[in-house]
Design an enzyme around this catalytic site. Structure first.
Site, short mmCIF file in Angstrom:
data_model
loop_
_atom_site.label_atom_id
_atom_site.label_comp_id
_atom_site.label_asym_id
_atom_site.label_seq_id
_atom_site.Cartn_x
_atom_site.Cartn_y
_atom_site.Cartn_z
N TYR A 1 0.81 -1.22 0.00
CA TYR A 1 0.00 0.00 0.00
C TYR A 1 0.85 1.27 0.00
O TYR A 1 0.32 2.37 -0.14
CB TYR A 1 -0.89 0.05 1.25
CG TYR A 1 -1.95 -1.01 1.32
CD1 TYR A 1 -3.13 -0.88 0.60
CD2 TYR A 1 -1.78 -2.15 2.10
CE1 TYR A 1 -4.12 -1.85 0.67
CE2 TYR A 1 -2.76 -3.12 2.17
CZ TYR A 1 -3.92 -2.97 1.45
OH TYR A 1 -4.90 -3.93 1.51
N TYR B 1 -5.25 -0.49 9.56
CA TYR B 1 -5.88 -0.23 8.27
C TYR B 1 -6.80 0.98 8.41
O TYR B 1 -7.29 1.31 9.49
CB TYR B 1 -6.60 -1.44 7.67
CG TYR B 1 -5.63 -2.50 7.24
CD1 TYR B 1 -5.05 -2.44 5.98
CD2 TYR B 1 -5.26 -3.52 8.10
CE1 TYR B 1 -4.12 -3.40 5.58
CE2 TYR B 1 -4.34 -4.49 7.70
CZ TYR B 1 -3.77 -4.42 6.45
OH TYR B 1 -2.84 -5.35 6.06
N ASN C 1 -9.88 1.93 7.71
CA ASN C 1 -11.25 1.95 8.23
C ASN C 1 -11.36 1.76 9.72
O ASN C 1 -12.44 1.92 10.29
CB ASN C 1 -12.10 0.90 7.50
CG ASN C 1 -12.21 1.19 6.01
OD1 ASN C 1 -11.72 2.21 5.52
ND2 ASN C 1 -12.85 0.30 5.31
N ASP D 1 -5.59 11.94 2.94
CA ASP D 1 -5.89 12.22 1.54
C ASP D 1 -7.31 12.74 1.43
O ASP D 1 -8.16 12.42 2.27
CB ASP D 1 -5.72 10.95 0.71
CG ASP D 1 -6.66 9.83 1.15
OD1 ASP D 1 -6.58 9.42 2.32
OD2 ASP D 1 -7.49 9.39 0.34
#
Length: 191
Positions: free
Chosen positions: A17, A64, A66, A91
């Site tokens: 990622y 992560y 979420n 972002d």
């Protein structure tokens, strides 16, 4: 306004990622850690990698995107850091690559990391440093878009935006958000 005591960069952990648009928060925290000459170290009880510079903590959650709120809440609770003393760097699809906005409070704009942080902190009243990545144009393409690297021309704009964030760091660190906004809220085309 109080100076920030916790800077959280949002992203997804792992090498696969690392270059994705969704990891801009990690990119900023990595650059700030280099600037402050501190190392981020994985800490299981805080669900992420952390570093300390005087009274300031840097955090990259390993949960992560979420589930970012769990890491933010764990560190904030342990060190008694108030929401007003937290800056989340992330972002933003609603801003063009290279555009930056520094703001306090507000909605999550569909950003799952912000949504989880708001839920875990039980408030939206923290600072956000929003780094533009642009929008793919179709809502159905958003997930695929954020989980890809920026195009070369976008990367150049994003790199300049990150440089501008570091330029504004002294004002942010001092809690002078209005002065920081004057440095940050310049469209790339105005430069």
């Amino acid at each position: 306004m109080p100076s920030p005591r916790l800077i959280v960069g949002l992203g997804n952990p792992g090498a696969s990622y690392a270059d994705h648009r969704h990891n801009l928060g990690f990119w900023f925290v990595d650059q700030l850690a280099d600037e402050l000459k501190i190392t981020l170290t994985p800490q299981g009880k805080f669900h992420g990698s952390i570093g300390r510079y005087r009274e300031l903590w840097l955090l990259e959650p390993s949960t992560y995107m979420n589930s970012s709120g769990r890491a933010v809440l764990a560190l904030a609770n342990f060190y008694k850091i108030l929401p007003d003393e937290i800056l989340i760097v992330h972002d933003d699809l609603d801003l063009q690559p290279g555009d930056i906005r520094l703001k306090h409070g507000g909605g999550h704009g569909g950003h799952n990391g912000l949504k989880d942080i708001q839920a875990c902190l039980s408030t939206p009243d923290f600072w956000r440093l929003r780094l533009g990545i642009g929008h793919p144009g179709e809502r159905s393409e958003v997930i695929n878009y954020v989980l890809k690297a920026p195009r070369k021309e976008e990367q150049a704009l994003i790199d300049r935006a990150l440089d501008r964030c570091l330029l504004a760091w002294p004002q942010i660190a001092a809690g002078d958000y209005a002065a920081a906004q004057r440095v940050l809220h310049v469209r790339e085309t105005e430069k």
